[in-house]
Structures are given as C-alpha cells and as structure tokens.
Scaffold this motif. Structure first.
Motif, short mmCIF file in Angstrom:
data_model
loop_
_atom_site.label_atom_id
_atom_site.label_comp_id
_atom_site.label_asym_id
_atom_site.label_seq_id
_atom_site.Cartn_x
_atom_site.Cartn_y
_atom_site.Cartn_z
N SER A 1 0.83 -1.20 0.00
CA SER A 1 0.00 0.00 0.00
C SER A 1 0.87 1.27 0.00
O SER A 1 0.56 2.27 -0.66
N CYS B 1 2.20 1.76 -3.50
CA CYS B 1 1.18 2.35 -4.39
C CYS B 1 1.14 3.86 -4.19
O CYS B 1 1.00 4.63 -5.15
N ASN C 1 -0.89 6.39 2.53
CA ASN C 1 -0.74 6.59 1.08
C ASN C 1 -1.55 7.75 0.50
O ASN C 1 -1.86 7.74 -0.68
N VAL D 1 -6.25 -2.17 -6.04
CA VAL D 1 -5.69 -0.86 -5.70
C VAL D 1 -6.62 0.20 -6.29
O VAL D 1 -6.66 0.40 -7.50
N LEU E 1 3.41 1.58 -10.62
CA LEU E 1 2.94 0.40 -9.87
C LEU E 1 3.70 -0.83 -10.36
O LEU E 1 4.17 -1.65 -9.56
N VAL F 1 5.49 -2.75 -7.29
CA VAL F 1 4.65 -3.57 -6.40
C VAL F 1 5.16 -5.00 -6.21
O VAL F 1 5.15 -5.51 -5.09
#
Ligand code: BTN
Length: 271
Positions: free
Chosen positions: A93, A96, A120, A151, A199, A203
């Motif tokens: 998270s 992101c 975030n 997301v 991302l 990620v």
C-alpha cells in the motif's frame, strides 16, 4: 468507450505496460473497487483495470466516502494478482502511494512539493490531491497468501473550484499546475499511464522483498517525518516507517515509540 479510455489504451500499448490491460471503461458505476472485486471473482487477470468518469458510491479509507464531479478526477482500480504474504499488504500500500506521488509530481511539474502522507495519501503543498483504497482477498492456505489485491486510486485532476470546507485541505493537479505557472490542462491519460508504470515498477518488488528497495524514496517523500502527529489519541513525533510499513511515532514526554498499523494521522505543529 470513453475518449479517456481510448487514450489510455493507446498509451498502455505504446509504452508496453503490463498493467492497464484489459481496461474496462465506464461512464458511471457505484465504485470502481467494487467493479474490480467483482471482476476478480469472475477470473479477471493481473493488471486488469477499471476506469470510471463518475462514481455514485465512491469509497475511501476508514469507511469514508470519496466524491468528485463527473470527469474531474481519475477514478481507477487496478487488480493485482500477486500471491504474497498477507503481512506484506501494508508495504504494498505504501508502494502504491509512491507510484501515485511520482505520477502527480510529474503532472504538476514540481517534484519537491509532492509527498506521501502515511499510509498513502498524496499531498501537494500540504493539501490532499489523491487517495488510495487497497482491498485484498486472502486465500486460506496454508500458507495464507493474497489471492488478489485491488488498488483503488482517486486523483483530483481537473477540479478548479472546491467546496469551502475543502479549500484548506484539498487541491487538484490543475490548480497546482497553475500555481507553478503551467498553462495547459493536465492529461488524465498520461497521469494514469505513469501511475500504471510506477505500480508495475515497484509492487512485485515490495510484495516479495519488502520495503528495502523503495525505502530511500519513501523517506525522501514522507510528509510526516519530524512532524508532531496524533493517532488514536497518542501524540508524538513521526519518526519514519518500519520494515513492516508501520508508522513510528515517538512520544515527546516518555520517548515511547508507538508502531501504528492503521488509523488516521492528524498533523500537529512542527517539531
Ligand atoms: C481515501 O483517500 O480515503 C481513499 C480514496 C480512494 C478513492 C478511490 S476512487 C477509485 C476507487 N473506487 C472507490 O470507491 N474508491 C477508490
């Protein structure tokens, strides 16, 4: 298909992005996160993305609602199928948040003033421009693993007028571009392509190896570092983020360090 979606598809293809395909474009839905969760249940692949011009029941963190005028914001949910340990989700998270920050910083052309407020939220000159709602589903195991992570990203892009109660705490990419002398309108498709690229870059790395590789970037863009904050009635100085993605808050009186897993952080005065 909306004009925005057509441009996003073009950029996803041109830039050979691994996220953003397939892209489901909707004029209106209740919540793109709900669409993505439904899609996940129906077998949609890693990278599938839902994009809407408006939402009737947009959701935020901590049970809040998220609302924006039609066409004003980027309202998007990306489905990640990364089978990682559930304990990695808070770190994911944060990654992101960084990806969205980087895309917003580029769109605003002002890298230094765009930061991530744990966990975030993305702020420009102290005002919120974007929020992220992560919703994950865990397979029973053993070992337990995430079966998918949605997301959900909301970025205020075009809004110029904000309701009175939001003037002091919210902003948009368009307003911030103007503030640094920009004259052209922001391009939602470009911003989304940058988010998807960011991302994709981070990620999996974070899901499998933790925060190590992004820690320096995270610390450099930490809106809370050194600030006095209050979380769930505990007041102290924000002192970074640990390996698990928890916010560290040190009490000024006792020196006690509180590791915050989730919650709303309220900013106090500068140290
Ligand atoms: C927050 O700041 O609390 C998170 C806001 C997340 C909003 C986005 S908009 C697209 C996606 N669909 C939702 O219902 N929520 C997220």
């Amino acid at each position: 298909m909306t004009e925005l979606a057509a441009r996003v598809r073009e950029l996803v293809r041109e830039r050979a992005l691994r996220l953003g395909d397939p892209l489901v474009a909707l004029e209106e839905c209740a919540s793109t996160n709900d669409e993505a969760k439904e899609g996940a249940r129906a077998g949609a692949p890693h990278g599938a993305t839902w994009l809407a011009e408006s939402q009737t029941r947009g959701r935020g963190r901590q049970g809040r609602t998220w609302s924006s005028g039609p066409g004003d914001a980027l309202l998007v949910s990306v489905l990640l199928r990364i089978p990682c340990e559930p304990s990695r989700v808070p770190q994911l998270s944060l990654a992101c948040g960084l990806a969205v920050r980087d895309a917003v910083a580029k769109a605003v052309s002002d890298d230094a003033s765009v930061v991530v407020k744990w966990p975030n939220d993305v702020l420009v000159r102290g005002r919120k421009v974007a929020g992220i709602l992560i919703e994950s589903s865990i397979s029973a195991g053993p070992p337990a693993r995430t079966s998918h992570v949605v997301v959900g990203i909301g970025i205020n892009v075009h809004a110029r007028e904000l309701p009175d109660e939001l003037q002091a705490i919210a902003t948009s990419v368009a307003r911030e571009r103007s503030a640094v002398g920009g004259t052209s309108a922001p391009d939602r498709a470009e911003i989304l392509a940058d988010v998807l690229a960011g991302l994709d870059r981070d990620v999996e790395l974070v899901a499998f190896r933790g925060l190590t590789k992004v820690r320096a970037r995270l610390s450099a863009r930490d809106a809370l570092a050194g600030r006095t904050v209050e979380v769930d009635g505990f007041r102290g100085v924000a002192s970074g983020i640990d390996d698990e993605g928890r916010l560290l808050v040190r009490s000024a009186e006792t020196g006690e360090i509180r590791r915050v897993v989730a919650g709303d952080v309220h900013l106090g005065l500068r140290k």
